[in-house]
Design an enzyme around this catalytic site. Sequence first.
Site, PDB file in Angstrom:
ATOM      1  N   SER A 655       0.814  -1.215   0.000  1.00  0.00           N
ATOM      2  CA  SER A 655       0.000   0.000   0.000  1.00  0.00           C
ATOM      3  C   SER A 655       0.849   1.266   0.000  1.00  0.00           C
ATOM      4  CB  SER A 655      -0.942   0.016   1.212  1.00  0.00           C
ATOM      5  OG  SER A 655      -0.199   0.036   2.413  1.00  0.00           O
ATOM      6  N   LYS A 698      -6.136   5.024   7.947  1.00  0.00           N
ATOM      7  CA  LYS A 698      -4.961   5.750   7.466  1.00  0.00           C
ATOM      8  C   LYS A 698      -5.246   7.248   7.369  1.00  0.00           C
ATOM      9  CE  LYS A 698      -3.069   1.809   4.915  1.00  0.00           C
ATOM     10  NZ  LYS A 698      -2.787   1.215   3.590  1.00  0.00           N
TER      11      LYS A 698
END
Length: 803
Positions: A655, A698
């Site tokens: 990611s 996040k």
Amino acid sequence: MSTPYALHPDKLYRKCDPAEFSFTTTEELDGPLEITGQQRALDAISFSVGMQHDGFNLFALGPNGAGKQTAIMHYLEDMAPLAGVPDDWCYVYNFEKPRHPEALRLPAGMACSLSAEMERLVEALFTVIPAAFSSEDYQAQEKVIRETFQEQQTAAIEELEKRAAENNIALIRTPAGFAFAPIKNGEVLKPDEFMLLKEAEREKIEKEIAALKNAMQSIMAQIPKWQREAQDKIKELNRLIAGFAVKPLFAEPGKSYSTIVQVTAYLERVENDIIEHFDRFLEKDSSTQELLPGLSVMKGNFFNRYKVNVLVDNSRSTGAPVIIEEKPACQNLIGDIEHLSQMGTLVTDFTLIKAGALHRANGGYLLIDARRLLLEPLAWEALKKALRTRQIRIESLAQLYSLVSTVSLDPEPIPLDVKVILLGERTLYYLLSSYDPDFSELFKVAADFEDDLHNTAESRLAYARIIAAIAKKDALCHFEKTAVARIVEHGSRISGDAVKLTAHMQSIADLVHEADYYTRRNNRRHVTAEDVQMAIDARTVRASRIRERIREATLRNTILIDTASEKTGQINGLAVYSPGGQSFGHPGRITARVSLGKGEVIDIEREVEMGGPIHSKGVLILSGFLAARFAIQQPLSLSASLVFEQSYSGVEGDSASSAELYALLSALSDTPIRQWFAVTGSVNQHGEVQAIGGVNEKIEGFFDLCAARGLDGKHGVLIPAANIDNLMLRAEVVDAVRAGVFAIWPVSHIDEGIEILTGLPAGEPDPEGIYPAETINGRVSTRVQEMALKLKKFNAESKGKAE
């Protein structure tokens, strides 16, 4: 390439409108609980239950807490009562082979009746048999037999005595037995008188005495025979009397079970054995003795043979049994043979055979947690053996593995007809399918439960019904529809997808209980959305110690994260941490450095074995992207290094690969990146930004850090455009976006992201493949060409010097 844009606040959170619910509180929802969104799994359950052939047992796979057991029990509660009640099973004494107890099958409810009948019968025998043998009729017949024997013996001796008297010889009875002696004038001759007789007369007397002795010996030899005949007659009399006493007692049970051949044969064997051992019922002190509390055995354990050990009693069942075995140990599954310690020796009999879950579920359904089953020694193999052979064979594990030196039993196996349902995670199912060849033969049906549900009106109403069912079952406060709407929204947040709802019902049930706690603490009658939010916030706070420590270290610049300046070859990546099951996000600095080289991108994390294979794969993809874009006309004559700064544990996942590529492009183009942005998203070799997981955590992790330092309207996060539907952000993040002090930028290509991060256009190539000079791609291309020329020149000079 599309023009980058920041997301509208309405895209960041999908609200559930309470107005769509027709109820005011969940107290109004009294309909049946329906399982929604699991049609594939329900079809598999229906197929497995309906399929009667061997091996079509069921494995329900899915995450723990997904409601697998609830769904199966909900289905079986409707189906099991429609099935017939299975038979009872019991163990009885085997009179021919005592070490092999016999299994009896009786219609439901009759096993306990037979056991009670036998107890009453044996109890009655202790009265009936002594009474029969103390009767005048029996005493008279026994007396006649004994007197007949005595008379026969007396007559023989009297006859011999008469014969001796005719020859002037007396038969004398002594303590040592019988003796013969000559007489004269009615007196027994003394030895010295006998010696004075003439020799011929003495010889005649001695000859006659010898003949009499032989006759006496013949009589003595006949006496045991006569005695045996008398004993046989007495035994025959005893059997006759015992039979007269016992048979009437067996008449009534015989009628009750006359249609069950196996039981009729057993009662006949019991009757014959009682007649054979009638004397046991004549002994004094034949009452029961209690060895342990609740466990009594007859004197000398002899009378245990007439007991009936009821293994399965279905007298109160209304359909097929549904058994959930919480501790699937081997002996709990197939049964056990217990032992008692008597005088330092372990003893057992058929009354100490205990039923297992397979016995109780025989004719119905058995539910077992697969992980617990596999953790129990020998349990998995025992279950497979029972299913494969279609019979339950009880074996003493201690005897089987020679753990004790004692004689045990080998009970007759019981036929098995059960549908076993295992519940476990997908990993267990796939491991068993791969490594156990028996598994696919015995568990041919898989009910694969979904992790999440579609966020539809039907599923939202199903949530409301589940909440109502939990509230009623556990006597909780009922929920207002606003509170239900808030739980629905939280269900989307747990699933990580705005268009989905989590199917992890355990999480929802926990939140329902926690919200009820705050409702009662606030003295409210019904649970409100505020109570639900308090429960969510409290859960977050309870798990926030590590997150707060990391943020504190960042604010004190112990962990270096820049959120205000512009730096070349440096970017804020985003990572998710999940200690104890609670996830949170936090930014991490990623840096890139470039130099002359052979076209290698060095992953420092991989070099020191701190990077996982997926992360290493993502870095190698960057090399492919750079080579395809900038090394068509000349070699990629550079060496680049990438690293997660201040990373002291392993790094895994791809990611951050887009952030790493941005850092590389910044370093190659010598263009600074705006540090008030953070980036997440994976990238492929074509530069397309791909979806990642944990996007909400996040974003919130970077937002929390920026908010702690002070939002100035520039801060934001770049996410993959494919993750827009996954956004279910906290209210304060949405409010900040609405106020214009924070922004979420969706990007679908690396060129879009680099423009946002640097403020310069990415640049499109002309027909000859040349990028405009004052673009990111143009600068990178120029830099790559310069490095290739420098490396070529350096190699030529080195070669010349060498020559």
